[in-house]
Scaffold this motif. Structure first.
Motif, PDB file in Angstrom:
ATOM      1  N   GLU A 243      41.279  11.160 -33.469  1.00  0.00           N
ATOM      2  CA  GLU A 243      42.281  10.097 -33.461  1.00  0.00           C
ATOM      3  C   GLU A 243      43.212  10.222 -32.259  1.00  0.00           C
ATOM      4  O   GLU A 243      43.512   9.223 -31.580  1.00  0.00           O
ATOM      5  N   MET A 244      43.658  11.447 -31.955  1.00  0.00           N
ATOM      6  CA  MET A 244      44.575  11.622 -30.829  1.00  0.00           C
ATOM      7  C   MET A 244      43.883  11.367 -29.491  1.00  0.00           C
ATOM      8  O   MET A 244      44.494  10.832 -28.566  1.00  0.00           O
ATOM      9  N   ILE A 245      42.616  11.727 -29.394  1.00  0.00           N
ATOM     10  CA  ILE A 245      41.878  11.429 -28.168  1.00  0.00           C
ATOM     11  C   ILE A 245      41.734   9.923 -27.983  1.00  0.00           C
ATOM     12  O   ILE A 245      41.853   9.395 -26.864  1.00  0.00           O
ATOM     13  N   VAL A 250      43.657   4.960 -24.862  1.00  0.00           N
ATOM     14  CA  VAL A 250      44.348   3.684 -24.643  1.00  0.00           C
ATOM     15  C   VAL A 250      45.130   3.751 -23.340  1.00  0.00           C
ATOM     16  O   VAL A 250      45.098   2.820 -22.522  1.00  0.00           O
ATOM     17  N   GLU A 251      45.834   4.875 -23.120  1.00  0.00           N
ATOM     18  CA  GLU A 251      46.600   5.054 -21.885  1.00  0.00           C
ATOM     19  C   GLU A 251      45.670   5.219 -20.685  1.00  0.00           C
ATOM     20  O   GLU A 251      45.919   4.659 -19.617  1.00  0.00           O
ATOM     21  N   ARG A 252      44.580   5.970 -20.862  1.00  0.00           N
ATOM     22  CA  ARG A 252      43.663   6.194 -19.746  1.00  0.00           C
ATOM     23  C   ARG A 252      42.981   4.896 -19.326  1.00  0.00           C
ATOM     24  O   ARG A 252      42.832   4.620 -18.133  1.00  0.00           O
ATOM     25  N   THR A 253      42.587   4.108 -20.288  1.00  0.00           N
ATOM     26  CA  THR A 253      41.941   2.828 -19.973  1.00  0.00           C
ATOM     27  C   THR A 253      42.904   1.897 -19.250  1.00  0.00           C
ATOM     28  O   THR A 253      42.526   1.208 -18.295  1.00  0.00           O
ATOM     29  N   ALA A 254      44.162   1.899 -19.695  1.00  0.00           N
ATOM     30  CA  ALA A 254      45.158   1.049 -19.042  1.00  0.00           C
ATOM     31  C   ALA A 254      45.395   1.477 -17.597  1.00  0.00           C
ATOM     32  O   ALA A 254      45.803   0.657 -16.762  1.00  0.00           O
ATOM     33  N   SER A 255      45.138   2.766 -17.313  1.00  0.00           N
ATOM     34  CA  SER A 255      45.311   3.278 -15.950  1.00  0.00           C
ATOM     35  C   SER A 255      44.000   3.304 -15.179  1.00  0.00           C
ATOM     36  O   SER A 255      43.904   3.959 -14.131  1.00  0.00           O
ATOM     37  N   ALA A 256      42.995   2.619 -15.708  1.00  0.00           N
ATOM     38  CA  ALA A 256      41.677   2.535 -15.075  1.00  0.00           C
ATOM     39  C   ALA A 256      41.009   3.900 -14.940  1.00  0.00           C
ATOM     40  O   ALA A 256      40.280   4.169 -13.985  1.00  0.00           O
TER      41      ALA A 256
END
Length: 356
Positions: A243-245, A250-256
């Motif tokens: 769940e935490m990964i 979500v943050e990593r995808t938003a930062s490409a």
């Protein structure tokens, strides 16, 4: 450099004689120390349990609880056994001195105590205590709290004991490819973030991370400290890790950035847990079939296209409290017979069977 021998300290004076307490307090306060007093051994132990002290000056002949009894009580308390104690007594005889030292006293001074000698002995005792405190802090920093507690209670000895436990292996999928696609500094930052998350998931459910190699880790549930329902604790930790990964993704995808995927293998059974290595360098670990099986299950997550895999013993211990998918038998390296494999789906997964 600060002279540790002359740094202010919190000192407990334990003596049934009021005059002795007052004079000792005055001498210690002139040296810059903070002082509290106890009229007998029982009161001293109560104060030690409630407050932090750096040193105790202890009389031997006292009502209710004498100095010998206090020293025995301190030796039996893992939290207080390292407290420096200087015995100040009018008792003569080598036998009394030897008994105090054998019971853990740092030093023995005859009354009336020479102020110059007292100052020197206090300074030496405080310096030793601060060095021991620094060693404990280093232990706490580089081993888990559970291992530090085990060391404090049982001491260090190479060897192991048989325990029923649950073992977890986990690593990041396609980590080598990820490393090749980004600067080393970014990889280190990613690993630090990853370990922060998975450590929280594991330790919050009573697990102990005892091995880290690159992006992989091994954790034990049920050693060195016993843990009720260790199989369920390991599965809960694994679900929290996933769940935490996913939240991190979500943050990593938003930062490409590339999303992370992990694989987790869990097995339950009897293991030999303890310290292995040499007297100069050792680690706390466990060995046994459950360890090997958990490692094989973690590797098998790639082929099974599942995130969390468990063995039959773990599945049985869960007693239906988690949704489990039977995947049939798999042949693992080093195993003579095929092994029953089960998957634990993460309820938040959009596509648990997606490629990992």
């Amino acid at each position: 450099m600060v002279d540790l021998r002359h740094a202010p300290a919190h000192v407990l004076v334990t003596d049934d004689n009021k005059v002795n307490r007052l004079l000792m307090t005055r001498n210690l306060e002139l040296l810059g120390h903070t002082v509290r007093c106890a009229e007998n051994g029982r009161m001293a132990l109560e104060m030690l349990q409630q407050n932090g002290f750096d040193l105790m000056l202890l009389d031997v002949e006292m009502p209710e609880m004498n100095g010998f009894q206090v020293l025995e009580a301190l030796a039996g308390d893992s939290r207080l056994r390292d407290l420096p104690v200087i015995v100040t007594s009018s008792l003569e005889g080598v036998a009394n001195i030897a008994r105090c030292i054998e019971l853990g006293a740092e030093d023995y001074l005859h009354k009336p105590v020479n102020p110059v000698l007292l100052k020197a002995r206090i300074g030496s005792s405080l310096e030793k205590k601060r060095l021991r405190d620094q060693q404990k802090e280093m232990v706490r920093r580089f081993v888990t709290p559970e291992v530090a507690q085990d060391l404090a209670q049982s001491g260090f000895a190479l060897g192991g004991r048989r325990v029923q436990s649950t073992v977890m292996f986990s690593d990041i999928r396609a980590f080598t490819t990820l490393v090749e696609s980004q600067p080393p500094e970014e990889t280190i930052e990613l690993l630090n973030t990853y370990y922060t998350l998975v450590f929280e998931a594991i330790t919050s459910h009573g697990g102990v991370v005892n091995q880290m190699i690159g992006d992989g880790l091994m954790a034990i549930f049920g050693a060195p400290q016993p843990l009720a329902d260790h199989a369920a604790a390991a599965v809960r930790a694994a679900l929290d890790m996933v769940e935490m990964i996913e939240l991190l993704n979500v943050e990593r995808t938003a930062s490409a950035k590339t999303a992370l995927r992990i694989g987790v293998g869990i097995a339950t059974g009897e293991t030999i847990a303890g310290y292995t290595g040499t007297q100069q360098r050792a680690t706390y670990t466990c060995i046994g079939d459950a360890v090997n099986l958990a490692a094989r299950l973690e590797t098998h997550t790639k082929e099974a296209r599942r995130t969390i895999l468990i063995d039959a013993a773990t599945c049985a211990a869960l007693e239906g409290r988690f949704p489990v998918e039977a995947l049939g038998k798999a042949q693992f390296r080093g195993k003579a017979a095929p092994v029953e494999v089960f998957a634990v789906p993460w309820v938040g997964a959009k596509n648990e069977g997606a490629s990992r």
